[in-house]
Scaffold this motif. Structure first.
Motif, PDB file in Angstrom:
ATOM      1  N   GLU A  43       0.839  -1.200   0.000  1.00 41.00           N
ATOM      2  CA  GLU A  43       0.000   0.000   0.000  1.00 41.00           C
ATOM      3  C   GLU A  43       0.873   1.248   0.000  1.00 41.00           C
ATOM      4  O   GLU A  43       0.606   2.196  -0.716  1.00 41.00           O
ATOM      5  CB  GLU A  43      -0.933   0.015   1.209  1.00 41.00           C
ATOM      6  N   LEU A  44       1.941   1.245   0.790  1.00 44.10           N
ATOM      7  CA  LEU A  44       2.861   2.378   0.826  1.00 44.10           C
ATOM      8  C   LEU A  44       3.532   2.552  -0.525  1.00 44.10           C
ATOM      9  O   LEU A  44       3.625   3.662  -1.049  1.00 44.10           O
ATOM     10  CB  LEU A  44       3.920   2.177   1.913  1.00 44.10           C
ATOM     11  N   LEU A  45       3.959   1.457  -1.126  1.00 44.76           N
ATOM     12  CA  LEU A  45       4.595   1.517  -2.444  1.00 44.76           C
ATOM     13  C   LEU A  45       3.621   2.069  -3.478  1.00 44.76           C
ATOM     14  O   LEU A  45       3.983   2.906  -4.302  1.00 44.76           O
ATOM     15  CB  LEU A  45       5.074   0.127  -2.857  1.00 44.76           C
ATOM     16  N   LYS A  46       2.365   1.648  -3.415  1.00 46.08           N
ATOM     17  CA  LYS A  46       1.347   2.121  -4.350  1.00 46.08           C
ATOM     18  C   LYS A  46       1.150   3.633  -4.220  1.00 46.08           C
ATOM     19  O   LYS A  46       1.059   4.341  -5.214  1.00 46.08           O
ATOM     20  CB  LYS A  46       0.030   1.398  -4.076  1.00 46.08           C
ATOM     21  N   VAL A  47       1.141   4.143  -3.009  1.00 47.78           N
ATOM     22  CA  VAL A  47       0.974   5.578  -2.781  1.00 47.78           C
ATOM     23  C   VAL A  47       2.132   6.349  -3.391  1.00 47.78           C
ATOM     24  O   VAL A  47       1.935   7.355  -4.069  1.00 47.78           O
ATOM     25  CB  VAL A  47       0.850   5.883  -1.271  1.00 47.78           C
ATOM     26  N   VAL A  48       3.351   5.884  -3.207  1.00 48.65           N
ATOM     27  CA  VAL A  48       4.529   6.566  -3.750  1.00 48.65           C
ATOM     28  C   VAL A  48       4.485   6.559  -5.273  1.00 48.65           C
ATOM     29  O   VAL A  48       4.720   7.582  -5.911  1.00 48.65           O
ATOM     30  CB  VAL A  48       5.830   5.909  -3.238  1.00 48.65           C
ATOM     31  N   VAL A  49       4.164   5.437  -5.873  1.00 51.67           N
ATOM     32  CA  VAL A  49       4.111   5.332  -7.336  1.00 51.67           C
ATOM     33  C   VAL A  49       3.026   6.250  -7.899  1.00 51.67           C
ATOM     34  O   VAL A  49       3.241   6.958  -8.873  1.00 51.67           O
ATOM     35  CB  VAL A  49       3.884   3.868  -7.772  1.00 51.67           C
ATOM     36  N   ILE A  50       1.866   6.266  -7.275  1.00 55.27           N
ATOM     37  CA  ILE A  50       0.778   7.122  -7.747  1.00 55.27           C
ATOM     38  C   ILE A  50       1.157   8.594  -7.629  1.00 55.27           C
ATOM     39  O   ILE A  50       0.922   9.383  -8.534  1.00 55.27           O
ATOM     40  CB  ILE A  50      -0.524   6.818  -6.978  1.00 55.27           C
ATOM     41  N   GLU A  51       1.785   8.985  -6.512  1.00 52.63           N
ATOM     42  CA  GLU A  51       2.186  10.377  -6.341  1.00 52.63           C
ATOM     43  C   GLU A  51       3.218  10.781  -7.390  1.00 52.63           C
ATOM     44  O   GLU A  51       3.144  11.868  -7.951  1.00 52.63           O
ATOM     45  CB  GLU A  51       2.717  10.611  -4.934  1.00 52.63           C
ATOM     46  N   LEU A  52       4.174   9.908  -7.689  1.00 53.02           N
ATOM     47  CA  LEU A  52       5.169  10.218  -8.719  1.00 53.02           C
ATOM     48  C   LEU A  52       4.516  10.343 -10.092  1.00 53.02           C
ATOM     49  O   LEU A  52       4.855  11.223 -10.874  1.00 53.02           O
ATOM     50  CB  LEU A  52       6.264   9.148  -8.747  1.00 53.02           C
ATOM     51  N   ALA A  53       3.547   9.478 -10.379  1.00 51.91           N
ATOM     52  CA  ALA A  53       2.844   9.542 -11.658  1.00 51.91           C
ATOM     53  C   ALA A  53       2.073  10.853 -11.791  1.00 51.91           C
ATOM     54  O   ALA A  53       2.055  11.469 -12.859  1.00 51.91           O
ATOM     55  CB  ALA A  53       1.897   8.357 -11.796  1.00 51.91           C
ATOM     56  N   GLU A  54       1.462  11.298 -10.709  1.00 50.90           N
ATOM     57  CA  GLU A  54       0.728  12.563 -10.748  1.00 50.90           C
ATOM     58  C   GLU A  54       1.665  13.747 -10.967  1.00 50.90           C
ATOM     59  O   GLU A  54       1.339  14.678 -11.693  1.00 50.90           O
ATOM     60  CB  GLU A  54      -0.065  12.745  -9.460  1.00 50.90           C
ATOM     61  N   ILE A  55       2.832  13.700 -10.348  1.00 45.62           N
ATOM     62  CA  ILE A  55       3.814  14.772 -10.539  1.00 45.62           C
ATOM     63  C   ILE A  55       4.266  14.819 -11.988  1.00 45.62           C
ATOM     64  O   ILE A  55       4.320  15.884 -12.599  1.00 45.62           O
ATOM     65  CB  ILE A  55       5.026  14.578  -9.592  1.00 45.62           C
ATOM     66  N   ARG A  56       4.537  13.667 -12.565  1.00 47.67           N
ATOM     67  CA  ARG A  56       4.962  13.622 -13.969  1.00 47.67           C
ATOM     68  C   ARG A  56       3.847  14.082 -14.902  1.00 47.67           C
ATOM     69  O   ARG A  56       4.083  14.726 -15.901  1.00 47.67           O
ATOM     70  CB  ARG A  56       5.423  12.216 -14.321  1.00 47.67           C
ATOM     71  N   HIS A  57       2.626  13.741 -14.576  1.00 45.24           N
ATOM     72  CA  HIS A  57       1.484  14.105 -15.414  1.00 45.24           C
ATOM     73  C   HIS A  57       1.278  15.625 -15.455  1.00 45.24           C
ATOM     74  O   HIS A  57       0.888  16.178 -16.471  1.00 45.24           O
ATOM     75  CB  HIS A  57       0.219  13.433 -14.889  1.00 45.24           C
ATOM     76  N   ARG A  58       1.579  16.289 -14.357  1.00 42.17           N
ATOM     77  CA  ARG A  58       1.421  17.741 -14.303  1.00 42.17           C
ATOM     78  C   ARG A  58       2.556  18.474 -15.015  1.00 42.17           C
ATOM     79  O   ARG A  58       2.575  19.688 -15.062  1.00 42.17           O
ATOM     80  CB  ARG A  58       1.338  18.208 -12.852  1.00 42.17           C
ATOM     81  N   GLY A  59       3.531  17.740 -15.525  1.00 40.75           N
ATOM     82  CA  GLY A  59       4.605  18.355 -16.303  1.00 40.75           C
ATOM     83  C   GLY A  59       5.842  18.700 -15.525  1.00 40.75           C
ATOM     84  O   GLY A  59       6.793  19.253 -16.071  1.00 40.75           O
ATOM     85  N   THR A  60       5.902  18.368 -14.260  1.00 39.76           N
ATOM     86  CA  THR A  60       7.118  18.602 -13.501  1.00 39.76           C
ATOM     87  C   THR A  60       7.893  17.305 -13.424  1.00 39.76           C
ATOM     88  O   THR A  60       7.338  16.221 -13.557  1.00 39.76           O
ATOM     89  CB  THR A  60       6.792  19.098 -12.084  1.00 39.76           C
ATOM     90  N   VAL A  61       9.165  17.406 -13.220  1.00 43.10           N
ATOM     91  CA  VAL A  61      10.010  16.224 -13.177  1.00 43.10           C
ATOM     92  C   VAL A  61      10.235  15.831 -11.733  1.00 43.10           C
ATOM     93  O   VAL A  61      10.604  16.651 -10.899  1.00 43.10           O
ATOM     94  CB  VAL A  61      11.372  16.490 -13.868  1.00 43.10           C
ATOM     95  N   ALA A  62       9.997  14.567 -11.445  1.00 41.96           N
ATOM     96  CA  ALA A  62      10.253  14.047 -10.097  1.00 41.96           C
ATOM     97  C   ALA A  62      11.641  13.430 -10.075  1.00 41.96           C
ATOM     98  O   ALA A  62      12.078  12.808 -11.013  1.00 41.96           O
ATOM     99  CB  ALA A  62       9.219  12.985  -9.759  1.00 41.96           C
ATOM    100  N   SER A  63      12.326  13.656  -8.994  1.00 40.36           N
ATOM    101  CA  SER A  63      13.660  13.036  -8.867  1.00 40.36           C
ATOM    102  C   SER A  63      13.771  12.284  -7.591  1.00 40.36           C
ATOM    103  O   SER A  63      12.991  12.391  -6.712  1.00 40.36           O
ATOM    104  CB  SER A  63      14.743  14.099  -8.919  1.00 40.36           C
TER     105      SER A  63
END
Length: 63
Positions: A43-63
């Motif tokens: 569940e924790l891993l899923k939250v992190v992956v979803i948050e990173l996907a949302e950041i990428r979708h908004r056009g910002t780069v996650a590092s």
């Protein structure tokens, strides 16, 4: 194996054989506890992956 009664935050819980027993008598096997811990980790891993996907979708780069 010796029976163990816990105290502090675990007051009321006890170890009986291979089972962790709650205050109200519910028994939890080692396998069940491992399964709950695995699910919690996923569940924790899923939250992190979803948050990173949302950041990428908004056009910002996650590092």
């Amino acid at each position: 194996m010796t029976d163990v009664d816990f105290d502090g935050d675990w007051n009321g819980w006890r170890l009986r054989g291979r089972n962790l027993v709650s205050e109200d008598g519910q028994r939890m096997t080692v396998e069940r506890l491992r399964g709950l811990m695995w699910r919690d980790k996923m569940e924790l891993l899923k939250v992190v992956v979803i948050e990173l996907a949302e950041i990428r979708h908004r056009g910002t780069v996650a590092s």
